[in-house]
Scaffold this active site. Structure first.
Site, PDB file in Angstrom:
ATOM      1  CG  ASP A 267      -7.694  -7.254   6.752  1.00 23.56           C
ATOM      2  OD1 ASP A 267      -6.748  -6.981   7.512  1.00 23.56           O
ATOM      3  OD2 ASP A 267      -7.949  -6.583   5.740  1.00 23.56           O
TER       4      ASP A 267
ATOM      5  NE  ARG B 285      -2.492  -1.407   3.477  1.00 24.30           N
ATOM      6  CZ  ARG B 285      -1.993  -0.712   4.489  1.00 24.30           C
ATOM      7  NH1 ARG B 285      -2.024   0.612   4.471  1.00 24.30           N
ATOM      8  NH2 ARG B 285      -1.485  -1.323   5.532  1.00 24.30           N
TER       9      ARG B 285
ATOM     10  CB  CYS C  35       0.566  -6.462  13.810  1.00 28.78           C
ATOM     11  SG  CYS C  35       1.736  -5.160  13.389  1.00 28.78           S
TER      12      CYS C  35
ATOM     13  CG  HIS D 202      -7.250  -3.032  10.157  1.00 30.33           C
ATOM     14  ND1 HIS D 202      -5.948  -2.583  10.269  1.00 30.33           N
ATOM     15  CD2 HIS D 202      -7.228  -4.007   9.233  1.00 30.33           C
ATOM     16  CE1 HIS D 202      -5.176  -3.275   9.442  1.00 30.33           C
ATOM     17  NE2 HIS D 202      -5.920  -4.139   8.811  1.00 30.33           N
TER      18      HIS D 202
ATOM     19  NE  ARG E  14       0.016  -8.716   2.174  1.00 30.18           N
ATOM     20  CZ  ARG E  14      -0.611  -8.168   3.207  1.00 30.18           C
ATOM     21  NH1 ARG E  14      -1.724  -8.692   3.669  1.00 30.18           N
ATOM     22  NH2 ARG E  14      -0.106  -7.110   3.803  1.00 30.18           N
TER      23      ARG E  14
ATOM     24  CB  SER F 140      -1.049  -3.907   7.695  1.00 35.09           C
ATOM     25  OG  SER F 140      -2.291  -3.386   7.290  1.00 35.09           O
TER      26      SER F 140
ATOM     27  CE1 TYR G 248       0.347  -5.983  -1.779  1.00 33.57           C
ATOM     28  CE2 TYR G 248      -0.784  -4.016  -0.983  1.00 33.57           C
ATOM     29  CZ  TYR G 248      -0.261  -5.280  -0.753  1.00 33.57           C
ATOM     30  OH  TYR G 248      -0.366  -5.832   0.488  1.00 33.57           O
TER      31      TYR G 248
ATOM     32  CE  LYS H  14      -6.106  -3.824   4.738  1.00 38.36           C
ATOM     33  NZ  LYS H  14      -6.172  -4.373   6.056  1.00 38.36           N
TER      34      LYS H  14
HETATM   35  P1  GDP Z   1      -1.993  -9.493   9.542  1.00 34.91           P
HETATM   36  O1  GDP Z   1      -1.508  -8.732   8.360  1.00 34.91           O
HETATM   37  O2  GDP Z   1      -2.361  -8.597  10.687  1.00 34.91           O
HETATM   38  O3  GDP Z   1      -3.072 -10.460   9.199  1.00 34.91           O
HETATM   39  O4  GDP Z   1      -0.750 -10.340  10.106  1.00 34.91           O
HETATM   40  P2  GDP Z   1      -0.377 -11.893   9.918  1.00 34.91           P
HETATM   41  O5  GDP Z   1      -1.201 -12.793  10.784  1.00 34.91           O
HETATM   42  O6  GDP Z   1      -0.351 -12.217   8.475  1.00 34.91           O
HETATM   43  O7  GDP Z   1       1.094 -11.897  10.518  1.00 34.91           O
HETATM   44  C1  GDP Z   1       2.083 -11.008  10.066  1.00 34.91           C
HETATM   45  C2  GDP Z   1       3.423 -11.481  10.498  1.00 34.91           C
HETATM   46  O8  GDP Z   1       3.486 -11.549  11.935  1.00 34.91           O
HETATM   47  C3  GDP Z   1       3.771 -12.869   9.987  1.00 34.91           C
HETATM   48  O9  GDP Z   1       5.118 -12.872   9.588  1.00 34.91           O
HETATM   49  C4  GDP Z   1       3.581 -13.748  11.193  1.00 34.91           C
HETATM   50  O10 GDP Z   1       4.425 -14.859  11.153  1.00 34.91           O
HETATM   51  C5  GDP Z   1       3.902 -12.840  12.370  1.00 34.91           C
HETATM   52  N1  GDP Z   1       3.120 -13.213  13.564  1.00 34.91           N
HETATM   53  C6  GDP Z   1       1.789 -13.414  13.641  1.00 34.91           C
HETATM   54  N2  GDP Z   1       1.412 -13.794  14.874  1.00 34.91           N
HETATM   55  C7  GDP Z   1       2.552 -13.842  15.622  1.00 34.91           C
HETATM   56  C8  GDP Z   1       2.837 -14.165  17.002  1.00 34.91           C
HETATM   57  O11 GDP Z   1       1.959 -14.499  17.792  1.00 34.91           O
HETATM   58  N3  GDP Z   1       4.135 -14.056  17.397  1.00 34.91           N
HETATM   59  C9  GDP Z   1       5.130 -13.685  16.541  1.00 34.91           C
HETATM   60  N4  GDP Z   1       6.373 -13.615  17.007  1.00 34.91           N
HETATM   61  N5  GDP Z   1       4.905 -13.402  15.241  1.00 34.91           N
HETATM   62  C10 GDP Z   1       3.636 -13.460  14.781  1.00 34.91           C
HETATM   63  P1  PGA Z   2      -3.119  -6.272   5.689  1.00 37.70           P
HETATM   64  O1  PGA Z   2      -3.965  -5.706   4.492  1.00 37.70           O
HETATM   65  O2  PGA Z   2      -1.703  -5.835   5.461  1.00 37.70           O
HETATM   66  O3  PGA Z   2      -3.754  -5.650   6.912  1.00 37.70           O
HETATM   67  O4  PGA Z   2      -3.244  -7.770   5.676  1.00 37.70           O
HETATM   68  C1  PGA Z   2      -3.681  -5.863   3.147  1.00 37.70           C
HETATM   69  C2  PGA Z   2      -3.137  -4.616   2.505  1.00 37.70           C
HETATM   70  O5  PGA Z   2      -3.747  -3.556   2.638  1.00 37.70           O
HETATM   71  O6  PGA Z   2      -2.102  -4.684   1.854  1.00 37.70           O
HETATM   72 MN    MN Z   3      -3.948 -10.482   7.355  1.00 39.49          MN
END
Ligand code: GDP
Ligand code: PGA
Ligand code: MN
Length: 619
Positions: free
Chosen positions: A307, A91, A284, A260, A400, A282, A231, A240
């Protein structure tokens, strides 16, 4: 492309007359489509019906064009990999605008430009921008078609990759169009162009995009104009742009919340069901928590969303949540059989589009963290030969997977309910190496909103720019609040003020990313986060112990279930430590943050900050 011989009934040659051949009786839609076609000058207009056959034709074309690589059907059926232009991987917050009539309505968290000036600029950019291409018209609905007040949109795009991805992420096509016609419904006009017109005879490139990118929202007419990027977050406009930025404005006006957040269902050993939503910035951990595989016995997790969550207060004053999306657009790196087997199983069913991952020699995909050991040889996301000693990742950090949500084995039945689920706890979380405890329970709802308003996180690869800087991210909505941020916080306070105070969810602040003195994670995370959820539920039930700190209640060392984990209660105490020194710095940062709001910051939140300072002073 698809209807050269008029064989596809849903497909129509460019019709600017609105006459008998018109593909819809929705007059407002028809005139908008014609207007856009006149501006952008595509070679042809195609109305997307959403069928399986159509998707097959589209993806075949994308494979022929080199945009998609077909994966090995044995291991990844009906799945494809795409590789973006290296400058189009995330983004672009710098180029994202809220163009309200009045500058103050966009607030300090958004870029703003005068709407007239922006329209003139966009008219110039979109003029002829679809030359040599097909203009796809994609009717879609966010949330349930059977909802009381279904939220429609129509994306016009010149990218077939976007059409194929939108088909995964939202309910699209003829059924949606018919419903829109029946209701003569309002729809969000969402216009997208990759900004790469083709001259007569000019060859296309695999990932057309423009160096100049604009992601623009007009709050008053609720329209979206996205130029120059292919993207996901910039181009799949239902996500979003609509379901957060525009929807947050609708929600303000109509009395609900567009957030979110993930939503999950938790069933305790006593077979009692709880619904928890959680807002993390994002990259996290939303997708990972939504698909959590608990490491403790007796607790079951099911997924509702990963999400975006739309919430409204129900008849009994309870907060009800729905997921308006139909797919996952997950961060690939870090998603693996050991950390997130549920996501891996969903992906393995196929029907997925991967972007900027690495390719294995047998036609599969790979990314950092998918397996403990990297394959001996890969083709990296830039198309180069890659071996484990390459010295750089094989997949882009923001690569992704895009996968239909109903491929998740653990999808909760309630996902399909238009009325949503009653939320009993809300988590706010960020990525902080220091300061923020593993979990903190807010003393009350107002302190919980304060926690959300001061949420902070280190920046990630999900947005262009430097990674690892701590920034405030209110309710994880910093890049997505479609109006003034102070008004947004006031909306939370006012809306909940009218709710049944007994039924308000409890609010918690979590941080899976705290480090220990030796640099390692203070908490194992992933499936072990179920142990934190267990504590959260036990706090709702009044059965778990906690220690009161100035910021709220944190677990006692032995109130977190550590069964089967190589951790001691003393380790938990470290993970939930509230360090006065760290918090002195944090309070300064919160002061600075609150100053930026100006006049619209609700007094209730300033009061909470003053109280927090008093509690630290007294401690
Ligand atoms: P989203 O974009 O908020 O959905 O985040 P994701 O679930 O895709 O996670 C983003 C990154 O954070 C990935 O690289 C995960 O491996 C990492 N991650 C997610 N949950 C945890 C956790 O509980 N502990 C740690 N250390 N890393 C995490
Ligand atoms: P995310 O959203 O990073 O919260 O998963 C997708 C994006 O906006 O690229
Ligand atoms: Mn996600």
């Amino acid at each position: 492309v698809l209807d050269e011989n008029g064989e596809n009934a849903a497909s129509q040659p460019l019709d600017t007359t609105g006459g008998a051949a018109a593909p819809t009786t929705h007059q407002a839609l028809l005139s908008w489509v014609n207007e856009v076609a006149e501006l952008t000058q595509p070679d042809r207009v195609y109305w997307v019906n959403g069928s399986v056959e159509e998707n097959r034709l589209l993806t075949d074309e994308l494979v022929d064009a080199g945009t998609l690589v077909r994966l090995n059907p044995e291991t990844f059926p009906n799945s494809f990999a795409a590789f973006s232009d290296p400058k189009d991987v995330a983004r672009v917050e710098e180029q994202t605008f809220i163009c309200s009539e009045k500058r103050e309505d966009a607030g300090f968290t958004n870029n703003w430009m005068d709407p007239g000036e922006m329209r003139a600029k966009l008219d110039g950019l979109f003029a002829g921008s679809m030359r040599g291409r097909t203009m796809y018209v994609v009717p879609f609905v966010m949330g349930h078609l059977a909802a009381e007040d279904p939220k429609f949109g129509v994306e016009i795009t010149d990218s077939a990759y976007v059409v194929a991805s939108m088909r995964i992420m939202a309910n699209i096509g003829t059924d949606v169009l018919r419903k829109m016609e029946e209701l003569d419904a309002f729809f969000v006009p969402a216009l997208h162009s990759v900004g790469f017109p083709l001259a007569e005879g000019e060859d296309d490139v695999p990932w057309p995009c423009s160096d100049e990118k604009w992601i623009v929202h007009f709050p008053e007419d609720r329209s979206i104009w996205s130029y120059g990027s292919g993207y996901g977050g910039n181009a799949l406009l239902g996500k979003k742009c609509y379901a957060l930025r525009i929807a947050s404005i609708m929600a303000r006006d109509e009395g609900w919340l567009a957030e979110h957040m993930l939503i999950l269902k938790l069933t305790s050993p006593e077979q009692k069901d709880y619904y928890v939503s959680a807002a993390f910035p994002s990259a996290c951990g939303k997708t990972n928590l939504a698909l959590l595989d608990p490491t403790i016995d007796g607790w079951k997790v099911e997924t509702l969303g990963d999400d975006i969550t739309w919430m409204r207060f129900g008849k009994e004053g309870e907060l009800r949540a729905v997921n308006p999306e139909a797919g996952l657009f997950g961060v690939a790196p870090g998603t693996g059989w050991s950390t997130n087997p549920n996501a891996m199983r969903a992906i393995a069913k196929g029907n997925s589009i991967f972007t900027n991952v690495a390719l294995t020699d047998d036609g599969g995909v790979w990314w950092e963290g998918m397996t403990d050991e990297a394959p001996a040889h890969l083709t990296d996301w830039l198309g180069q030969e890659w071996t484990p000693d390459a010295g750089h990742p094989a997949a882009h950090p923001n690569s992704r997977f895009c996968t239909p949500i109903d491929q998740i084995d653990m999808l909760a039945d309630e996902y399909h309910s238009p009325n949503g689920v009653p939320v009993s706890a809300i988590l706010f979380g960020g990525r902080r190496k220091t300061t923020v405890p593993l979990v903190t329970e807010a003393r009350d709802w107002a302190s919980g909103i304060f926690m959300g308003s001061t949420l902070s996180s280190e920046t990630t690869a999900a947005a262009a720019g430097q990674v690892g800087l701590v920034r405030r991210d209110p309710m994880a909505m910093l890049p997505f609040i479609g109006y003034d941020a102070g008004d947004y916080l006031r909306h939370w306070i006012e809306l909940s003020g009218k709710a049944n105070q007994e039924k308000l969810p409890k609010i918690f602040l979590v941080n899976w990313f705290r480090r220990t003195a030796d640099g390692g994670f203070a908490w194992p995370g992933f499936g072990d986060n179920a142990r934190v959820l267990k504590w959260v539920i036990e706090r709702l039930e009044g059965t778990a112990d906690a220690v009161e700190t100035p910021i709220g209640f944190v677990p006692t060392g032995d109130s977190i279930d550590l069964t089967g984990l190589d951790m001691t209660p003393a380790d938990v105490e470290q993970a939930v430590r509230v360090d006065p020194q760290e918090w002195a710095t944090e309070l300064d940062a919160i002061d600075e943050w609150y100053e930026r709001f100006g006049a619209t910051l609700p007094q209730e939140l300033k009061d909470r900050l003053a109280e927090l300072k008093d509690r630290f002073a007294a401690a």
